[in-house]
Design a protein around this motif. Structure first.
Motif, PDB file in Angstrom:
ATOM      1  N   UNK A 143       0.617  -1.214  -0.247  1.00 38.70           N
ATOM      2  CA  UNK A 143      -0.033   0.069  -0.033  1.00 38.70           C
ATOM      3  C   UNK A 143       0.811   1.385  -0.054  1.00 38.70           C
ATOM      4  N   UNK A 144       2.001   1.239   0.882  1.00 42.71           N
ATOM      5  CA  UNK A 144       2.993   2.263   0.502  1.00 42.71           C
ATOM      6  C   UNK A 144       3.420   2.746  -0.672  1.00 42.71           C
ATOM      7  N   UNK A 145       3.880   1.636  -1.402  1.00 44.24           N
ATOM      8  CA  UNK A 145       4.154   1.582  -2.666  1.00 44.24           C
ATOM      9  C   UNK A 145       3.270   2.157  -3.747  1.00 44.24           C
ATOM     10  N   UNK A 146       2.210   1.702  -3.546  1.00 40.62           N
ATOM     11  CA  UNK A 146       1.031   2.302  -4.205  1.00 40.62           C
ATOM     12  C   UNK A 146       0.495   3.871  -4.015  1.00 40.62           C
ATOM     13  N   UNK A 147       0.647   4.281  -2.630  1.00 41.28           N
ATOM     14  CA  UNK A 147       0.641   5.547  -2.421  1.00 41.28           C
ATOM     15  C   UNK A 147       1.448   6.617  -2.842  1.00 41.28           C
ATOM     16  N   UNK A 148       2.785   6.262  -2.921  1.00 37.27           N
ATOM     17  CA  UNK A 148       3.736   6.671  -3.915  1.00 37.27           C
ATOM     18  C   UNK A 148       3.387   6.982  -5.170  1.00 37.27           C
ATOM     19  N   UNK A 149       2.957   5.982  -5.971  1.00 37.53           N
ATOM     20  CA  UNK A 149       2.709   5.806  -7.237  1.00 37.53           C
ATOM     21  C   UNK A 149       1.283   6.709  -7.558  1.00 37.53           C
ATOM     22  N   UNK A 150       0.420   6.840  -6.613  1.00 37.65           N
ATOM     23  CA  UNK A 150      -0.647   7.770  -6.788  1.00 37.65           C
ATOM     24  C   UNK A 150      -0.093   9.136  -6.847  1.00 37.65           C
ATOM     25  N   UNK A 151       0.412   9.728  -5.859  1.00 36.45           N
ATOM     26  CA  UNK A 151       0.894  10.897  -5.603  1.00 36.45           C
ATOM     27  C   UNK A 151       1.891  11.199  -7.030  1.00 36.45           C
ATOM     28  N   UNK A 152       2.773  10.617  -7.187  1.00 38.53           N
ATOM     29  CA  UNK A 152       3.833  11.084  -8.105  1.00 38.53           C
ATOM     30  C   UNK A 152       3.063  10.898  -9.349  1.00 38.53           C
ATOM     31  N   UNK A 153       2.420   9.808  -9.875  1.00 39.24           N
ATOM     32  CA  UNK A 153       1.812   9.747 -10.943  1.00 39.24           C
ATOM     33  C   UNK A 153       0.723  10.653 -11.366  1.00 39.24           C
ATOM     34  N   UNK A 154      -0.221  10.902 -10.207  1.00 38.58           N
ATOM     35  CA  UNK A 154      -1.367  11.637 -10.497  1.00 38.58           C
ATOM     36  C   UNK A 154      -0.988  13.014 -10.481  1.00 38.58           C
ATOM     37  N   UNK A 155       0.082  13.372 -10.188  1.00 38.40           N
ATOM     38  CA  UNK A 155       0.888  14.678 -10.046  1.00 38.40           C
ATOM     39  C   UNK A 155       1.170  14.999 -11.557  1.00 38.40           C
ATOM     40  N   UNK A 156       2.365  14.075 -11.947  1.00 42.02           N
ATOM     41  CA  UNK A 156       2.852  14.162 -13.205  1.00 42.02           C
ATOM     42  C   UNK A 156       1.791  14.077 -14.210  1.00 42.02           C
ATOM     43  N   UNK A 157       0.833  13.210 -14.213  1.00 42.95           N
ATOM     44  CA  UNK A 157      -0.344  13.080 -15.118  1.00 42.95           C
ATOM     45  C   UNK A 157      -0.942  14.499 -15.150  1.00 42.95           C
ATOM     46  N   UNK A 158      -1.269  15.114 -14.121  1.00 48.47           N
ATOM     47  CA  UNK A 158      -1.975  16.411 -14.179  1.00 48.47           C
ATOM     48  C   UNK A 158      -1.157  17.337 -14.963  1.00 48.47           C
ATOM     49  N   UNK A 159       0.183  17.370 -14.659  1.00 53.03           N
ATOM     50  CA  UNK A 159       1.108  18.462 -15.344  1.00 53.03           C
ATOM     51  C   UNK A 159       1.182  18.269 -16.873  1.00 53.03           C
ATOM     52  N   UNK A 160       1.404  17.008 -17.355  1.00 53.32           N
ATOM     53  CA  UNK A 160       1.408  16.503 -18.641  1.00 53.32           C
ATOM     54  C   UNK A 160       0.037  16.839 -19.523  1.00 53.32           C
ATOM     55  N   UNK A 161      -0.849  16.094 -18.825  1.00 53.06           N
ATOM     56  CA  UNK A 161      -2.224  16.071 -19.460  1.00 53.06           C
ATOM     57  C   UNK A 161      -3.050  17.282 -19.524  1.00 53.06           C
ATOM     58  N   UNK A 162      -3.032  18.049 -18.407  1.00 54.08           N
ATOM     59  CA  UNK A 162      -4.090  19.277 -18.158  1.00 54.08           C
ATOM     60  C   UNK A 162      -3.417  20.689 -18.245  1.00 54.08           C
ATOM     61  N   UNK A 163      -2.185  20.519 -17.806  1.00 59.47           N
ATOM     62  CA  UNK A 163      -1.527  22.122 -17.857  1.00 59.47           C
ATOM     63  C   UNK A 163       0.027  22.035 -18.094  1.00 59.47           C
ATOM     64  N   UNK A 164       0.397  21.464 -19.073  1.00 58.37           N
ATOM     65  CA  UNK A 164       1.887  21.365 -19.708  1.00 58.37           C
ATOM     66  C   UNK A 164       2.428  22.658 -19.894  1.00 58.37           C
ATOM     67  N   UNK A 178      -5.906   9.533 -14.332  1.00 54.56           N
ATOM     68  CA  UNK A 178      -5.320   8.729 -15.158  1.00 54.56           C
ATOM     69  C   UNK A 178      -3.918   8.626 -15.011  1.00 54.56           C
ATOM     70  N   UNK A 179      -3.201   9.674 -14.400  1.00 53.61           N
ATOM     71  CA  UNK A 179      -1.756   9.661 -14.297  1.00 53.61           C
ATOM     72  C   UNK A 179      -1.470   8.691 -12.976  1.00 53.61           C
ATOM     73  N   UNK A 180      -2.382   8.783 -12.028  1.00 53.89           N
ATOM     74  CA  UNK A 180      -2.283   8.145 -10.828  1.00 53.89           C
ATOM     75  C   UNK A 180      -2.307   6.758 -10.854  1.00 53.89           C
ATOM     76  N   UNK A 181      -3.231   6.257 -11.906  1.00 55.68           N
ATOM     77  CA  UNK A 181      -3.465   4.934 -12.365  1.00 55.68           C
ATOM     78  C   UNK A 181      -2.209   4.211 -12.970  1.00 55.68           C
ATOM     79  N   UNK A 182      -1.680   5.071 -13.767  1.00 58.20           N
ATOM     80  CA  UNK A 182      -0.344   4.842 -14.370  1.00 58.20           C
ATOM     81  C   UNK A 182       0.681   4.553 -13.245  1.00 58.20           C
ATOM     82  N   UNK A 183       0.801   5.497 -12.615  1.00 56.28           N
ATOM     83  CA  UNK A 183       1.738   5.497 -11.097  1.00 56.28           C
ATOM     84  C   UNK A 183       1.766   4.368 -10.325  1.00 56.28           C
ATOM     85  N   UNK A 184       0.488   4.005 -10.108  1.00 55.55           N
ATOM     86  CA  UNK A 184       0.114   2.578  -9.233  1.00 55.55           C
ATOM     87  C   UNK A 184       0.458   1.292  -9.912  1.00 55.55           C
ATOM     88  N   UNK A 185       0.370   1.215 -11.517  1.00 51.98           N
ATOM     89  CA  UNK A 185       0.695   0.160 -12.225  1.00 51.98           C
ATOM     90  C   UNK A 185       2.220  -0.039 -12.019  1.00 51.98           C
TER      91      UNK A 185
END
Length: 262
Positions: A57-78, A99-106
């Motif tokens: 769960x800790x690994x997935x939390x990191x994936x959610x936060x990092x992936x979610x943030x980078x996804x927003x940066x790239x997809x929504x306001x690059x 969508x970015x958070x999902x990729x991060x968790x994967x």
């Protein structure tokens, strides 16, 4: 209806302010941990120790936060973040992408499974079931913050959101909370208990979430700086459409290749 104007700060002790949005994330993680533990107890399809579940769960939390943030940066306001790269780490200012958070968790889950030599498909099935709690509480957090409101509407339950002008709007955050939370959770549990091929629950989540998100986007106000991105679709719909196709194709492929196998 009157919007229940809730102070986004739940608890304030001197300079320390604990926001409802953060508490919603915490509630989601606690419920997710409890669900994973329940689905991985001894004699279940996948047995994991409490320490392994906590590490996963800790690994997935990191994936959610990092992936979610980078996804927003790239997809929504690059363009904005290219001009203001120091703002990328300003998580307290908002801006996360599912969508970015999902990729991060994967990515995080694949790394964890490889390191611990765990079956990827079975772990993925359990993770997506538990993620419904996070989605539910996260959308409630959006509602409490009065953000990501819906389109203008005159339905009896429409609300005037602070900062969204004088017109009443769909409480689309609540639509998403219900569909992505309890409704999607029920669907995934039905698939899980049907004992289909490992990975079927994961692909059911991918297609189910994408389908619900695609529909709700018709009621949700598009991001002001993006509007309709392509063929009248919002960015959320544009990202969800291939997810639906991938999810459906994955379910068909898995159950043709390894029917009723776990």
């Amino acid at each position: 209806m009157t919007y229940p104007d809730i102070d986004p700060v739940a608890i304030e002790i001197g300079p320390l302010a604990i926001r409802w949005y953060g508490l919603m994330y915490l509630a989601g993680f606690i419920c997710a941990y409890a669900m994973i533990r329940r689905l991985t107890m001894p004699h279940k399809r996948l047995s994991l120790s409490s320490d392994t579940v906590a590490d996963l769960l800790f690994a997935c939390v990191l994936g959610v936060v990092l992936g979610g943030r980078l996804g927003y940066v790239l997809f929504y306001n690059a363009s904005f973040y290219l001009e203001h790269p120091t703002k990328i780490l300003s998580l307290w200012e908002g801006g996360m992408s599912f969508h970015g958070g999902l990729l991060g968790v994967i990515v995080a889950a694949l790394w964890f499974c490889r390191k611990r030599q765990l079956p990827v498909a079975s772990v993925a099935d359990i993770l997506v079931i538990s993620s419904c709690f996070g989605l539910f509480f996260g959308r409630l957090g959006n509602f409490i913050n009065g953000e990501l409101w819906g389109r203008v509407s005159s339905v009896p339950w429409a609300m005037v959101f602070p900062g969204a002008g004088p017109l009443t709007r769909h409480p689309s955050q609540l639509y998403e909370a219900v569909l992505e939370g309890p409704v999607l959770l029920l669907i995934l549990l039905v698939v899980y208990r049907a004992n289909k091929a490992a990975g079927s629950v994961f692909f059911a989540f991918v297609s189910g979430y994408a389908g619900f998100r695609f529909v709700v986007e018709f009621f949700r106000q598009p991001d002001a700086h993006l509007g309709a991105v392509f063929a009248g679709m919002s960015m959320g719909q544009l990202l969800s459409l291939p997810m639906m196709l991938i999810g459906l194709a994955g379910i068909v492929w898995l159950n043709m290749r390894r029917p009723c196998e776990r």
